[in-house]
Design a protein around this motif. Structure first.
Motif, PDB file in Angstrom:
ATOM      1  N   ILE A 238       6.824  11.433  -2.498  1.00  0.00           N
ATOM      2  CA  ILE A 238       5.303  11.714  -3.163  1.00  0.00           C
ATOM      3  C   ILE A 238       4.482  11.126  -2.010  1.00  0.00           C
ATOM      4  N   ALA A 239       4.547   9.789  -1.320  1.00  0.00           N
ATOM      5  CA  ALA A 239       3.528   9.200  -0.786  1.00  0.00           C
ATOM      6  C   ALA A 239       3.319   9.802   0.511  1.00  0.00           C
ATOM      7  N   GLY A 240       4.639  10.397   1.158  1.00  0.00           N
ATOM      8  CA  GLY A 240       4.470  10.918   2.387  1.00  0.00           C
ATOM      9  C   GLY A 240       3.923  12.417   2.437  1.00  0.00           C
ATOM     10  N   GLU A 241       4.362  13.082   1.205  1.00  0.00           N
ATOM     11  CA  GLU A 241       3.598  14.427   1.012  1.00  0.00           C
ATOM     12  C   GLU A 241       2.019  14.355   0.810  1.00  0.00           C
ATOM     13  N   LEU A 242       1.735  13.509  -0.075  1.00  0.00           N
ATOM     14  CA  LEU A 242       0.397  13.428  -0.619  1.00  0.00           C
ATOM     15  C   LEU A 242      -0.752  12.558   0.389  1.00  0.00           C
ATOM     16  N   ASN A 243       0.016  11.496   0.656  1.00  0.00           N
ATOM     17  CA  ASN A 243      -0.948  10.717   1.462  1.00  0.00           C
ATOM     18  C   ASN A 243      -0.706  10.385   2.870  1.00  0.00           C
ATOM     19  N   GLU A 244       0.605  11.160   3.340  1.00  0.00           N
ATOM     20  CA  GLU A 244       1.113  11.032   4.870  1.00  0.00           C
ATOM     21  C   GLU A 244       1.393   9.654   4.948  1.00  0.00           C
ATOM     22  N   THR A 245       1.808   8.706   3.866  1.00  0.00           N
ATOM     23  CA  THR A 245       2.293   7.184   4.134  1.00  0.00           C
ATOM     24  C   THR A 245       3.622   7.051   4.146  1.00  0.00           C
ATOM     25  N   LYS A 246       3.868   6.149   5.097  1.00  0.00           N
ATOM     26  CA  LYS A 246       5.255   5.976   5.545  1.00  0.00           C
ATOM     27  C   LYS A 246       5.828   4.698   4.811  1.00  0.00           C
ATOM     28  N   LEU A 247       6.604   4.634   3.788  1.00  0.00           N
ATOM     29  CA  LEU A 247       7.132   3.460   3.101  1.00  0.00           C
ATOM     30  C   LEU A 247       8.411   3.193   3.454  1.00  0.00           C
ATOM     31  N   GLU A 248       8.683   2.071   3.877  1.00  0.00           N
ATOM     32  CA  GLU A 248       9.956   1.419   4.529  1.00  0.00           C
ATOM     33  C   GLU A 248      10.746   0.986   3.399  1.00  0.00           C
ATOM     34  N   LEU A 249      11.963   1.345   3.171  1.00  0.00           N
ATOM     35  CA  LEU A 249      12.856   0.934   2.198  1.00  0.00           C
ATOM     36  C   LEU A 249      13.521  -0.361   2.781  1.00  0.00           C
ATOM     37  N   ILE A 250      13.252  -1.423   2.029  1.00  0.00           N
ATOM     38  CA  ILE A 250      13.786  -2.557   2.288  1.00  0.00           C
ATOM     39  C   ILE A 250      14.852  -3.144   1.523  1.00  0.00           C
ATOM     40  N   GLN A 251      15.948  -3.437   2.319  1.00  0.00           N
ATOM     41  CA  GLN A 251      17.243  -3.848   1.585  1.00  0.00           C
ATOM     42  C   GLN A 251      17.291  -5.427   1.650  1.00  0.00           C
ATOM     43  N   ASN A 252      17.013  -6.282   0.530  1.00  0.00           N
ATOM     44  CA  ASN A 252      16.337  -7.454   0.434  1.00  0.00           C
ATOM     45  C   ASN A 252      17.582  -8.504   0.245  1.00  0.00           C
TER      46      ASN A 252
END
Length: 432
Positions: A238-252
């Motif tokens: 959703i963030a990529g499609e609507l806001n062109e925001t890249k969210l990184e998945l963190i393996q914590n």
């Protein structure tokens, strides 16, 4: 999610059977039960498994492997720690991929400072003459056997002796009339433990209702790991499609240390094994994690900055909207802060105080007033930030002894006059 451990006082006979039935497993000198793990730079769900020995038969390939290694002598005896076995453990320790692995074989089986074990541990040796080619360790219960650890000499790596010891442990469990054999766990994704999945009469522990089920009922997409990734992936999309925001998945990885030591309140670590992260050019880190609360199928999305919760919602779209709102707040705030600090610089220049643009820096730990201007005086450093929510300049002074919050000012001119007064002081005695 389940993350439990304890140091047992007695873990033999029926007591061990009961713990194994509830998916506890031996973890060094402790008994542990945890649902997720960080292994080889990846987060997985743990899937405890066991073999029902009633009617168990080896597969054709397993019988072939036993015959292949039948030239070696097999010796089964109570645990005995020797220098030879310690050396084998030291050679193998690196493959465990855990910074918390016990430093020695003795520390693996005995709590530090305690020479008595609460377990009845036996070992199965595969001998090539007098040399131990491979060795495995198992705890004995009244009705079950739990496999703990297998080691083999590097020169025998092509003989599959680690798998062979597991098969021989099962054979021993059958000979001693046990009902269950516990080979530890597998993971919800492909891994180095997959050889265990080839055992017949295999059952897995279902974390959702704490029951054992036949292996053919296992659905990897229902694991906590898979559900977490699916829920976070929905926000990423959703963030990529609507806001062109890249969210990184963190393996914590840090999550697992902090959950055992209960240090989330002081560590600042996001309390989730997996989370999404966005970092601004001013070093803010906004995080989205999932809190399952009481129902794994109804996750609560949590948006945080540092340890401050900014938003909670059950909707992936709503959490993305909140993320976008705070992204805009940070960006717009940065513009206003820079404009006001540049105005302050103009007033300072009029007072003969030159500033260095390189001394303007970002403090991503702050959600407001995060752009700061540092001015070096004779005896101290003055830090100025503009707090957008209050429309004020905040001035702080710092020296080698302590930090001092000085004052706040409604205008750039008033702030400049105060800086001038501090800047030209000859000593600190007037302000300490």
């Amino acid at each position: 999610m389940t993350f439990d451990y304890f140091m047992p006082v007695d873990c033999t006979g029926e007591t061990l059977d009961e713990y194994l039935e509830e998916a506890w497993f031996r973890d060094g000198p402790m008994m542990s039960r945890y649902e997720m793990i960080y292994f080889r730079n990846h987060v997985y769900s743990i899937v405890p498994i066991r073999v029902a020995l009633d009617g168990f038969k080896f597969s054709k390939s397993q019988r072939k492997l036993i015959r292949k290694n039948s030239q070696y002598e097999v010796k089964i005896q109570p645990l005995e720690i020797t220098e030879e076995k310690e050396k084998m453990y030291a050679e193998h320790k690196g493959r465990f991929q855990s910074p918390n692995s016990p430093t020695s074989l003795k520390n693996y089986f005995l709590e530090e400072g305690n020479e008595e074990s609460p377990f009845e541990t036996w070992e199965l040796q595969i001998l090539d003459g007098k040399k131990i080619a491979a060795i495995s360790f198992m705890d004995l219960g009244k009705d079950s056997i739990c496999s703990i650890l297998a080691l083999f000499a590097p020169e025998y790596s092509k003989q599959s002796l680690g798998i062979t010891t597991m098969l021989l442990e099962i054979e021993y469990a059958q000979m001693t009339k046990k009902s269950f054999y516990y080979p530890g766990y597998v993971l919800d994704e492909d891994s180095v433990f997959d050889y265990k999945k080839r055992l017949n009469n295999l059952y897995f522990f279902d974390w959702e209702d704490y029951t054992w089920r036949e292996w053919d009922q296992f659905k990897p997409e229902k694991s906590t790991n898979a559900i977490l990734r699916q829920k976070l992936g929905a926000v990423q999309k959703i963030a990529g499609e609507l806001n062109e925001t890249k969210l990184e998945l963190i393996q914590n990885e840090a999550f697992f240390y902090n959950i055992w030591h209960n240090t989330f309140d002081v560590s600042g670590i996001v309390p989730s094994p997996l989370f999404l992260e966005w970092e601004s050019q001013w070093f803010h880190q906004l995080s989205i994690n999932v809190d399952f609360l009481e129902d794994i199928h109804e996750p609560l999305y949590v948006l945080t900055h540092q340890q401050e919760v900014l938003e909670q919602t059950y909707s992936a779209t709503a959490i993305n909207d909140s993320l976008h709102k705070f992204q805009m707040r940070i960006r717009n705030s940065a513009i206003v802060q820079q404009q006001n600090l540049f105005l302050l610089e103009e007033y300072l220049l009029q007072e003969g105080i030159e500033t260095d643009i390189t001394k303007m820096f970002s403090n991503g730990n702050k959600l407001d007033g995060f752009i700061e201007l540092a001015i070096e005086g004779k005896h101290l450093t003055i830090y100025i930030s503009y707090i957008l929510s209050q429309r004020v300049f905040l001035m702080q002074a710092s020296n080698d002894l302590r930090d001092i919050t000085v004052d706040s000012f409604a205008s750039a001119r008033d702030c400049a006059m105060a800086i001038k007064e501090w800047y030209y002081r000859k000593t600190l005695s007037l302000v300490l």
